[in-house]
Write a protein that holds these residues in place. Structure first.
Motif, PDB file in Angstrom:
ATOM      1  N   MET A  98       0.830  -1.201   0.000  1.00 54.35           N
ATOM      2  CA  MET A  98       0.000   0.000   0.000  1.00 54.35           C
ATOM      3  C   MET A  98       0.863   1.247   0.000  1.00 54.35           C
ATOM      4  O   MET A  98       2.060   1.188   0.265  1.00 54.35           O
ATOM      5  N   THR A  99       0.224   2.387  -0.272  1.00 48.06           N
ATOM      6  CA  THR A  99       0.911   3.671  -0.248  1.00 48.06           C
ATOM      7  C   THR A  99       0.817   4.278   1.154  1.00 48.06           C
ATOM      8  O   THR A  99       0.036   3.807   1.992  1.00 48.06           O
ATOM      9  N   THR A 100       1.578   5.323   1.381  1.00 51.52           N
ATOM     10  CA  THR A 100       1.513   6.022   2.669  1.00 51.52           C
ATOM     11  C   THR A 100       0.095   6.540   2.912  1.00 51.52           C
ATOM     12  O   THR A 100      -0.441   6.415   4.006  1.00 51.52           O
ATOM     13  N   TYR A 101      -0.512   7.113   1.887  1.00 56.19           N
ATOM     14  CA  TYR A 101      -1.884   7.605   1.994  1.00 56.19           C
ATOM     15  C   TYR A 101      -2.833   6.483   2.395  1.00 56.19           C
ATOM     16  O   TYR A 101      -3.637   6.634   3.314  1.00 56.19           O
ATOM     17  N   GLN A 102      -2.754   5.350   1.716  1.00 58.47           N
ATOM     18  CA  GLN A 102      -3.630   4.210   2.010  1.00 58.47           C
ATOM     19  C   GLN A 102      -3.390   3.686   3.429  1.00 58.47           C
ATOM     20  O   GLN A 102      -4.333   3.306   4.123  1.00 58.47           O
ATOM     21  N   LEU A 103      -2.131   3.673   3.858  1.00 61.82           N
ATOM     22  CA  LEU A 103      -1.789   3.223   5.209  1.00 61.82           C
ATOM     23  C   LEU A 103      -2.455   4.106   6.265  1.00 61.82           C
ATOM     24  O   LEU A 103      -3.115   3.617   7.182  1.00 61.82           O
TER      25      LEU A 103
END
Length: 168
Positions: A98-103
């Motif tokens: 996942m991306t930082t945003y998704q995390l």
């Protein structure tokens, strides 16, 4: 114990850093706080602020762990840090890719926080796992390693129970 407004000598609610903090000094005229023997860090403070104009501002309703308390005759000084066990307790979890945003969005949902961001998504897909850290520590670690060029990210929990993720 409910503390009347006129018993408050000093009050400060801050959202500087990752989590809100509170500090207050109150007059304990009737010895109610002192009657609890010795209040300590497993006690909590709940701060409720209801704005005078209903439609102008959102209510603040936060619970804090007592981090320090001093009692001197009828004056009590208390400091506290935002209570959110699901966010500050250690976790062991594999999030997958996942991306930082998704995390951060995923952590907000899991911990019951709202989510606010000026970022639509980040372009830093990677495997993320929480290896016996708190989510607070995990976010701090992952933001530094987000790998995005020309992006400066920051995060914090605000006074309205939102996990904020911002490109500053």
């Amino acid at each position: 114990i409910v503390v009347d407004f006129d018993a408050v000598v000093d009050f400060s609610l801050k959202s500087i850093g990752p989590m809100p903090t509170v500090s207050m000094t109150v007059r304990d005229r009737f010895g109610l706080i002192r009657s609890f023997d010795t209040p300590n860090s497993d006690n909590e403070i709940r701060v409720i602020i209801i704005p005078q104009f209903d439609n102008a501002y959102k209510n603040i309703d936060l619970t804090f762990y007592i981090s320090n308390i001093k009692i001197s005759q009828d004056v009590v000084s208390i400091t506290g840090i935002f209570k959110l066990s699901a966010f500050t307790n250690t976790q062991f979890k594999a999030f997958g890719q996942m991306t930082t945003y998704q995390l951060i969005e995923s952590i907000a949902k899991e911990t019951g926080l709202g989510f606010a961001s000026n970022v639509n998504d980040s372009n830093d897909l990677r495997y993320v796992y929480c290896d016996n850290k708190s989510y607070m520590e995990l976010i701090s670690k992952e933001i530094v390693h987000s790998g995005e060029v020309y992006k400066v990210y920051d995060w914090w929990v605000d006074m309205w129970n939102y996990l904020n993720f911002a490109d500053i």
